[in-house]
Every structure is written in C-alpha cells, then in structure tokens.
Scaffold this motif. Structure first.
Motif, PDB file in Angstrom:
ATOM      1  N   GLU A  57      10.674   6.375 -17.069  1.00 28.27           N
ATOM      2  CA  GLU A  57      11.377   7.660 -16.943  1.00 28.27           C
ATOM      3  C   GLU A  57      12.071   7.758 -15.578  1.00 28.27           C
ATOM      4  OE1 GLU A  57       8.271   7.284 -17.969  1.00 28.27           O
ATOM      5  OE2 GLU A  57       8.496   7.838 -20.089  1.00 28.27           O
TER       6      GLU A  57
ATOM      7  N   ILE B  48       5.399   0.940 -16.012  1.00 30.43           N
ATOM      8  CA  ILE B  48       4.805   1.865 -15.034  1.00 30.43           C
ATOM      9  C   ILE B  48       4.987   1.347 -13.600  1.00 30.43           C
ATOM     10  CG2 ILE B  48       2.675   3.020 -14.325  1.00 30.43           C
ATOM     11  CD1 ILE B  48       1.600   2.460 -17.184  1.00 30.43           C
ATOM     12  N   ALA B  49       4.608   0.071 -13.376  1.00 32.39           N
ATOM     13  CA  ALA B  49       4.571  -0.470 -12.007  1.00 32.39           C
ATOM     14  C   ALA B  49       5.915  -0.331 -11.306  1.00 32.39           C
ATOM     15  CB  ALA B  49       4.181  -1.947 -12.056  1.00 32.39           C
TER      16      ALA B  49
ATOM     17  N   ASN C 206      15.959   8.252 -14.833  1.00 32.92           N
ATOM     18  CA  ASN C 206      16.470   9.289 -13.920  1.00 32.92           C
ATOM     19  C   ASN C 206      17.419   8.677 -12.900  1.00 32.92           C
ATOM     20  OD1 ASN C 206      14.979  11.298 -15.125  1.00 32.92           O
ATOM     21  ND2 ASN C 206      13.412  11.411 -13.536  1.00 32.92           N
TER      22      ASN C 206
ATOM     23  N   PHE D 107       0.862  -1.185   0.000  1.00 33.73           N
ATOM     24  CA  PHE D 107       0.000   0.000   0.000  1.00 33.73           C
ATOM     25  C   PHE D 107       0.899   1.236   0.000  1.00 33.73           C
ATOM     26  CE2 PHE D 107      -3.662  -1.921   2.822  1.00 33.73           C
ATOM     27  CZ  PHE D 107      -3.905  -2.878   1.864  1.00 33.73           C
ATOM     28  N   PHE D 108       1.389   1.653  -1.179  1.00 28.60           N
ATOM     29  CA  PHE D 108       2.169   2.893  -1.145  1.00 28.60           C
ATOM     30  C   PHE D 108       1.607   3.960  -2.072  1.00 28.60           C
ATOM     31  CE2 PHE D 108       4.762   2.056  -4.946  1.00 28.60           C
ATOM     32  CZ  PHE D 108       4.767   0.674  -5.018  1.00 28.60           C
ATOM     33  N   SER D 109       1.233   3.604  -3.313  1.00 30.21           N
ATOM     34  CA  SER D 109       0.746   4.639  -4.244  1.00 30.21           C
ATOM     35  C   SER D 109      -0.575   5.234  -3.759  1.00 30.21           C
ATOM     36  CB  SER D 109       0.514   4.039  -5.627  1.00 30.21           C
ATOM     37  OG  SER D 109       1.670   3.415  -6.088  1.00 30.21           O
TER      38      SER D 109
ATOM     39  N   MET E  17       2.522  -2.825 -18.377  1.00 27.37           N
ATOM     40  CA  MET E  17       2.530  -2.843 -16.903  1.00 27.37           C
ATOM     41  C   MET E  17       3.886  -2.495 -16.311  1.00 27.37           C
ATOM     42  SD  MET E  17       0.297  -6.017 -15.612  1.00 27.37           S
ATOM     43  CE  MET E  17      -1.476  -5.948 -15.573  1.00 27.37           C
TER      44      MET E  17
ATOM     45  N   ALA F 241       7.936   4.261 -13.091  1.00 26.48           N
ATOM     46  CA  ALA F 241       7.848   4.289 -14.559  1.00 26.48           C
ATOM     47  C   ALA F 241       9.248   4.317 -15.202  1.00 26.48           C
ATOM     48  CB  ALA F 241       7.035   5.504 -14.996  1.00 26.48           C
TER      49      ALA F 241
ATOM     50  N   TRP G 138      -4.086   1.581  -6.856  1.00 26.70           N
ATOM     51  CA  TRP G 138      -3.322   0.642  -7.694  1.00 26.70           C
ATOM     52  C   TRP G 138      -2.690  -0.489  -6.913  1.00 26.70           C
ATOM     53  CZ3 TRP G 138      -5.471   1.710 -11.840  1.00 26.70           C
ATOM     54  CH2 TRP G 138      -5.598   3.008 -12.308  1.00 26.70           C
TER      55      TRP G 138
ATOM     56  N   SER H 184      -1.979  -4.092  -6.003  1.00 29.72           N
ATOM     57  CA  SER H 184      -2.129  -5.341  -6.756  1.00 29.72           C
ATOM     58  C   SER H 184      -2.625  -6.460  -5.850  1.00 29.72           C
ATOM     59  CB  SER H 184      -0.792  -5.772  -7.347  1.00 29.72           C
ATOM     60  OG  SER H 184      -0.283  -4.774  -8.187  1.00 29.72           O
TER      61      SER H 184
ATOM     62  N   GLU I 276      17.843  16.555 -11.781  1.00 26.00           N
ATOM     63  CA  GLU I 276      16.829  17.434 -12.367  1.00 26.00           C
ATOM     64  C   GLU I 276      16.490  18.536 -11.377  1.00 26.00           C
ATOM     65  OE1 GLU I 276      13.437  14.996 -13.334  1.00 26.00           O
ATOM     66  OE2 GLU I 276      14.141  15.031 -15.407  1.00 26.00           O
TER      67      GLU I 276
HETATM   68  C1  LIG Z   1       0.875  -3.321 -12.945  1.00 25.02           C
HETATM   69  C2  LIG Z   1       0.955  -2.315 -11.827  1.00 25.02           C
HETATM   70  C3  LIG Z   1       0.984  -2.758 -10.506  1.00 25.02           C
HETATM   71  C4  LIG Z   1       1.052  -1.844  -9.455  1.00 25.02           C
HETATM   72  N1  LIG Z   1       1.003  -2.333  -8.171  1.00 25.02           N
HETATM   73  C5  LIG Z   1       1.035  -1.471  -7.136  1.00 25.02           C
HETATM   74  C6  LIG Z   1       0.935  -1.972  -5.788  1.00 25.02           C
HETATM   75  O1  LIG Z   1       0.799  -3.174  -5.559  1.00 25.02           O
HETATM   76  N2  LIG Z   1       0.955  -1.087  -4.773  1.00 25.02           N
HETATM   77  C7  LIG Z   1       1.082   0.248  -4.985  1.00 25.02           C
HETATM   78  O2  LIG Z   1       1.126   0.990  -3.997  1.00 25.02           O
HETATM   79  N3  LIG Z   1       1.166   0.771  -6.259  1.00 25.02           N
HETATM   80  C8  LIG Z   1       1.133  -0.066  -7.336  1.00 25.02           C
HETATM   81  N4  LIG Z   1       1.194   0.422  -8.633  1.00 25.02           N
HETATM   82  C9  LIG Z   1       1.289   1.859  -8.849  1.00 25.02           C
HETATM   83  C10 LIG Z   1       2.654   2.289  -9.428  1.00 25.02           C
HETATM   84  O3  LIG Z   1       3.680   2.187  -8.471  1.00 25.02           O
HETATM   85  C11 LIG Z   1       2.495   3.713  -9.977  1.00 25.02           C
HETATM   86  O4  LIG Z   1       1.577   3.632 -11.060  1.00 25.02           O
HETATM   87  C12 LIG Z   1       3.817   4.263 -10.477  1.00 25.02           C
HETATM   88  O5  LIG Z   1       4.671   4.563  -9.401  1.00 25.02           O
HETATM   89  C13 LIG Z   1       3.616   5.541 -11.338  1.00 25.02           C
HETATM   90  O6  LIG Z   1       2.834   6.458 -10.646  1.00 25.02           O
HETATM   91  P1  LIG Z   1       1.558   7.141 -11.317  1.00 25.02           P
HETATM   92  O7  LIG Z   1       0.717   6.067 -11.907  1.00 25.02           O
HETATM   93  O8  LIG Z   1       0.941   8.019 -10.280  1.00 25.02           O
HETATM   94  O9  LIG Z   1       2.119   7.996 -12.525  1.00 25.02           O
HETATM   95  P2  LIG Z   1       2.722   9.463 -12.422  1.00 25.02           P
HETATM   96  O10 LIG Z   1       3.682   9.522 -11.286  1.00 25.02           O
HETATM   97  O11 LIG Z   1       1.591  10.442 -12.423  1.00 25.02           O
HETATM   98  O12 LIG Z   1       3.519   9.577 -13.781  1.00 25.02           O
HETATM   99  C14 LIG Z   1       2.902   9.920 -15.018  1.00 25.02           C
HETATM  100  C15 LIG Z   1       3.984  10.029 -16.085  1.00 25.02           C
HETATM  101  O13 LIG Z   1       4.880  11.106 -15.761  1.00 25.02           O
HETATM  102  C16 LIG Z   1       6.222  10.653 -15.750  1.00 25.02           C
HETATM  103  N5  LIG Z   1       6.989  11.348 -14.696  1.00 25.02           N
HETATM  104  C17 LIG Z   1       6.580  11.612 -13.432  1.00 25.02           C
HETATM  105  N6  LIG Z   1       7.564  12.225 -12.740  1.00 25.02           N
HETATM  106  C18 LIG Z   1       8.620  12.345 -13.591  1.00 25.02           C
HETATM  107  C19 LIG Z   1       9.943  12.885 -13.454  1.00 25.02           C
HETATM  108  N7  LIG Z   1      10.381  13.426 -12.316  1.00 25.02           N
HETATM  109  N8  LIG Z   1      10.767  12.817 -14.536  1.00 25.02           N
HETATM  110  C20 LIG Z   1      10.351  12.269 -15.710  1.00 25.02           C
HETATM  111  N9  LIG Z   1       9.103  11.746 -15.899  1.00 25.02           N
HETATM  112  C21 LIG Z   1       8.250  11.789 -14.847  1.00 25.02           C
HETATM  113  C22 LIG Z   1       6.125   9.166 -15.431  1.00 25.02           C
HETATM  114  O14 LIG Z   1       7.269   8.475 -15.879  1.00 25.02           O
HETATM  115  C23 LIG Z   1       4.868   8.779 -16.188  1.00 25.02           C
HETATM  116  O15 LIG Z   1       5.162   8.536 -17.542  1.00 25.02           O
HETATM  117  C24 LIG Z   1       1.113  -0.450  -9.709  1.00 25.02           C
HETATM  118  C25 LIG Z   1       1.083   0.005 -11.043  1.00 25.02           C
HETATM  119  C26 LIG Z   1       0.995  -0.899 -12.087  1.00 25.02           C
HETATM  120  C27 LIG Z   1       0.951  -0.386 -13.498  1.00 25.02           C
END
Ligand SMILES: Cc1cc2nc3c(=O)[nH]c(=O)nc-3n(C[C@H](O)[C@H](O)[C@H](O)COP(=O)(O)OP(=O)(O)OC[C@H]3O[C@@H](n4cnc5c(N)ncnc54)[C@H](O)[C@@H]3O)c2cc1C
Length: 400
Positions: A378, A372-373, A382, A134-136, A369, A376, A166, A168, A394
C-alpha cells in the motif's frame, strides 16, 4: 587515477580472474535449505574470506568509489560483472548481502562524512563489516517518522535508548544502522539522526523471533543506554529524514539493481519444471499453473530491467523505486500459491528427511515478505500515486 577499461576489456578481466580464483557454480551444488539457520559463524567466516578475495582482486564494489576501495566503474560494467559471475560461486551472505551492499553501503556512501566512509567502506567491501538496519519499531513501520528511540548527547558520545523490531539477521552483522530521535521539540520528521551501532555493544540486547517457517530471521533489539561515539553518526544531527529517504529508496530498488539484466524470456524455471513434472505435465491444469508462474517470472524480470535502466547509480526517487518493490510484493505471493497448488500434499506435509518436498511449502509461508518488508504494498502504491502520477496526497492529520 582510475583506468576505465572498455566493457569488453572488463569482461575479459573478470572472466580470467574468476576462472583462476572462484569455483564454478553447479546447478544443484547445494542441498535445498528451508530457512536461514545454516548461516552459522563458521559458514559466514568462509564467505567473508571469499568476499576478501574479490576485494583483493579489485572486483568488489564495481560502481563504488575508488578512494574507498571500489572500482569506480559504470552500471554497464556492473552488468558485465553480474553476467560473468552468474556461472561462479560468489560470497553467500543471504539477505544480509542486500542489507550490507544494497542498502546500508549505498546509504553511507551518499550520506556519511568522508572520514566515516574512509573508516568503514573498505572494511565493508572486504567482508569485514556486515550491516543490519535498525529502523522499524513496535509503533513505527509504515509511519517510520513516529519512532521513539532516543539519542541524548553525552560528551563525545550519544546514549541511545529504545526498542527496534523486525531487524533481519542481526546476529550475522557487525554494525546496525540505527534511526533515533535527537530532538522532540519540532515536527515528527525533524529531530531525527542516524547512528552506526557496533554489534555487540554494552546495553544492546538482541531477542530472536522464531518464525512460522522455523527459522529465526528476525529479532527485536532493546537499547538500554547504548553509547555511540559522535564519529559514528551518519549525516548531520537532525537531518535523519533525508538520510531515511535515501535509505528507503536504495532498499526499494536494490532488488531491481541486482537482477533484471535479461530482456528475453528465459526457460521455465527449474523449481516449477520439477514440480510440474512430478504433478503430471500432461494435465491441462498443471500446464496452466506452470505457465502462470512463468509469465509472472517474466513480468517481474521486465519490471526490474526497466526500473534498473532508468534508476541510474544514485539514490532514485522513492516513487520510481516503488515499481520493482511492488512487483515483488504482488508477484511473489502469487508464485508461492502456484507452487503450493503444483506441490499438492508434498508441499503441505513432509518428513524431516525429505530435502525436495518442503521448498514450495516454505516459499508459501515466506511469500508475503516482500509485500511488507521495506514498505508494504500500500505504501508503494501511495508513493507511485503521489510522486509519479501526481495524484492528491492522502489526508495527513499528523502533519497539520
Ligand atoms: C521480511 C521482512 C524483513 C524486515 N527487515 C527489517 C529490517 O531489517 N530492519 C527494520 O528496521 N525493519 C524490517 N522490517 C520491518 C518492515 O520495514 C515493516 O514491517 C514495514 O515497514 C511495515 O510496517 P509494520 O509492520 O509496522 O506495518 P504497519 O505500518 O502497521 O502497516 C499495517 C498495514 O497497514 C497498511 N498501512 C499503513 N499505513 C498506511 C497508509 N498510509 N496508507 C495505506 N495503507 C497503510 C500497511 O500497508 C499494512 O498493510 C522487515 C519486515 C519484513 C516483513
């Protein structure tokens, strides 16, 4: 006192135990599955029993400490175990295997108190506790320190309120490792603390998210005054960012650790072979696509093997862990596209009775998946740029 067997002694032990206790894996033993909805409570109960069998045979947690029920052996012993185990049926928890044994378990071993570890780690190894992360949150993904879930002290407990997103496969799990803010007076990386939340708990509502592939692998959690005893805190109060870094590094390299033992190129993988044969292997473009998939598979395995070799048994630096993660994030979508091109119409539209056609279609829907998971692509770039190559950071307005 732990007797350390030589690698060959250990190989013999694992072989003998597995041949006496486990079923041999057959290539197409299971019907193809196109999402994770078959992980029912009944199915998981059989897998937990299998995990307990490994634990009782002293073959769960090969590198985990003996005092918590592991075997206390080296990474090389783990490789031997994986080589022998490749031909047997092991417990199938799907991706929950990774969150429990690849991410949460190692994080707890690295960061939790001895008392916490004595209570939880043997149960994890025995299959009695599966763990979710439970982090995101809706406003905290890449920028994880921006979380707003709060934990307020109340006697011997903490009371947690907020929203996690999100997550899992939470419905399979017994605990969630949860990041919360315990102090808002400092910088955003300060005042964070991790807690273990029992699932289910009073005040914890779980809302499944229906995905594009038809499955419900994710959910959103609403925490409305969830009480967590202080003994279920992981790490010191306010030290949550250090625990977070540990957890993210385990998450990003757990795939490298679980695979990548082969340095020689293997044969063309069975799924691509099947698709190529169906599409007409005599066609030059089909052969080209099959070769593209094969090279991608080989490159990914090499990156994993190289990463696993340099990472060692403890939490690796985030920059080093980024390589394997980025390899999946780039190569998985590319491979999924090849599958679609080879599969043609059968990969786009299928009957519900068709068990063979949908695999490339669902792989394509799920192919992004790992870009991003757990951070991401990017963010991995970094990490490599700043932590490995030493390039300038940055601009970070939020830290000024
Ligand atoms: C299959 C899957 C399983 C997951 N399971 C879990 C889970 O079990 N528990 C949990 O807590 N979370 C989970 N997540 C969430 C996951 O950790 C987040 O989706 C991930 O950290 C990206 O965050 P966000 O979706 O908020 O995207 P954002 O942070 O909003 O990013 C959007 C876009 O902006 C880019 N971006 C953002 N900041 C920067 C930067 N500083 N420099 C360059 N580019 C940048 C990103 O690369 C991305 O392309 C899961 C996600 C997926 C897809």
């Amino acid at each position: 006192m732990n007797d350390i067997p030589s690698l060959e002694e250990f190989r013999t032990e694992v072989r003998e135990w597995m041949s006496a206790n486990l079923d041999v894996r057959t290539p197409d033993a299971r019907a193809p599955r196109h999402n994770d909805d078959h992980y029912t409570a009944e199915y998981l109960a059989t897998q937990r029993a299998l995990q307990r069998k490994l634990f009782e045979g002293r073959l769960a947690g090969i590198t985990w400490p003996v005092e918590y029920g592991g075997r206390g052996l080296s990474g090389a012993h783990q490789v031997v175990f994986s080589e022998v185990a490749a031909t047997y049926v092991l417990p199938d928890f799907g991706k929950t295997y990774q969150t429990t044994y690849g991410v949460c378990g190692p994080t707890l071993l690295a960061c939790a108190s001895d008392e916490f570890k004595a209570r939880h780690i043997p149960r994890i190894l025995a299959g009695d506790e599966l763990w979710a992360q439970f982090f995101s949150e809706p406003d905290a993904g890449s920028d994880l320190a921006n979380i707003s879930t709060r934990a307020v002290r109340s006697g011997e407990d903490w009371v947690l309120s907020g929203t996690k997103s999100w997550t899992s496969f939470v419905e399979r799990c017994d605990f969630g490792l949860c990041l919360a803010r315990t102090d808002s007076t400092g910088g955003k990386h300060d005042g964070l603390t991790w807690f273990a939340i029992r699932i289910p708990s009073e005040g914890l509502a779980i809302r499944p998210v229906r995905q594009i592939d038809g499955g419900t692998g994710f959910s959103e959690e609403l925490l409305a005054g969830v009480r967590v005893p202080d003994r279920e805190r992981v790490g010191a109060v306010g030290d949550g960012w250090a625990v977070t870094r540990s957890m993210l590094s385990f998450e990003r390299d757990s795939e490298s650790r679980s695979q990548g033992v082969n340095l020689a190129p293997g044969p063309l993988s069975p799924d691509i072979t099947r698709l190529a044969v169906a599409a007409g292997i005599e066609s030059a473009s089909v052969r080209q696509l099959a070769a593209t998939a094969h090279v991608g598979d080989y490159v990914k395995e090499q990156v994993y093997a190289r990463a696993a070799a340099v990472l060692g048994a403890t939490a690796p630096p985030l920059g080093a862990a980024a390589y394997g993660k980025l390899a999946s994030g780039i190569l998985d979508p590319a491979r999924a596209r090849v599958g679609m091109e080879l599969g043609g119409m059968a990969a786009s539209v299928w009957s519900t009775l068709d068990v063979a056609g949908p695999d490339p279609g669902t792989a394509y829907l799920n192919g992004r998946m790992y870009s991003i998971a757990g951070g991401a692509n990017e963010m991995q770039r970094n990490a490599i740029a700043e932590r490995v190559l030493g390039l300038p950071r940055e601009p970070r307005e939020d830290l000024s």
